[in-house]
Motif scaffolding. Sequence first.
Motif, PDB file in Angstrom:
ATOM      1  N   THR A  76       0.827  -1.199   0.000  1.00 36.65           N
ATOM      2  CA  THR A  76       0.000   0.000   0.000  1.00 36.65           C
ATOM      3  C   THR A  76       0.865   1.253   0.000  1.00 36.65           C
ATOM      4  O   THR A  76       1.993   1.249   0.487  1.00 36.65           O
ATOM      5  N   LYS A 112       4.960  -1.466  -5.334  1.00 35.62           N
ATOM      6  CA  LYS A 112       4.156  -1.454  -6.560  1.00 35.62           C
ATOM      7  C   LYS A 112       4.976  -1.788  -7.802  1.00 35.62           C
ATOM      8  O   LYS A 112       4.575  -2.633  -8.622  1.00 35.62           O
ATOM      9  N   TYR A 136      -5.870  -2.301  -3.569  1.00 33.66           N
ATOM     10  CA  TYR A 136      -4.788  -3.225  -3.226  1.00 33.66           C
ATOM     11  C   TYR A 136      -5.281  -4.662  -3.108  1.00 33.66           C
ATOM     12  O   TYR A 136      -4.853  -5.424  -2.250  1.00 33.66           O
TER      13      TYR A 136
END
Length: 148
Positions: A76, A112, A136
């Motif tokens: 996240t 990410k 997510y």
Amino acid sequence: MLRHKLIHPQISAILAAAGHHSTVLIADGNYPAASKRGPRAELISLNLMPGVPTCNQVLEAVLSAVPVEAVNTMETETSGPYALDGDPPVWDDYRQTIKDGGLAVELQPLDKWKFYEAVSTEDHVLTIQTADQQRYANILLTIGVRMD
């Protein structure tokens, strides 16, 4: 007739051909599935309407069919419009589904961009695009070894 929960013929065929270290992405409805996948990965779109099916529903079906040795999520963000305080609620659902599936693996978040890199490898064999709207919710499974 199959005895596990997964009855989708295309997904079953791809998983049957997958070997140790192959990866399977269960993508949420916002994931760029057309452009962020391995060069040989199949894309199966299950996104019927917003929220149907969820990534967790697909996870339950896939875990009933193949051994999994690792599970990665997309880490996240801590600032910006998509930031969260703590883990997204869907991760608790995943933990319960993994436990219910009898697996002793932990969620391993990846940055990410490292997540996108992991999905873009030769080992990536399948992306299952869902219509999950949770942030997510993307989850990357690494196929393990059948021990019985």
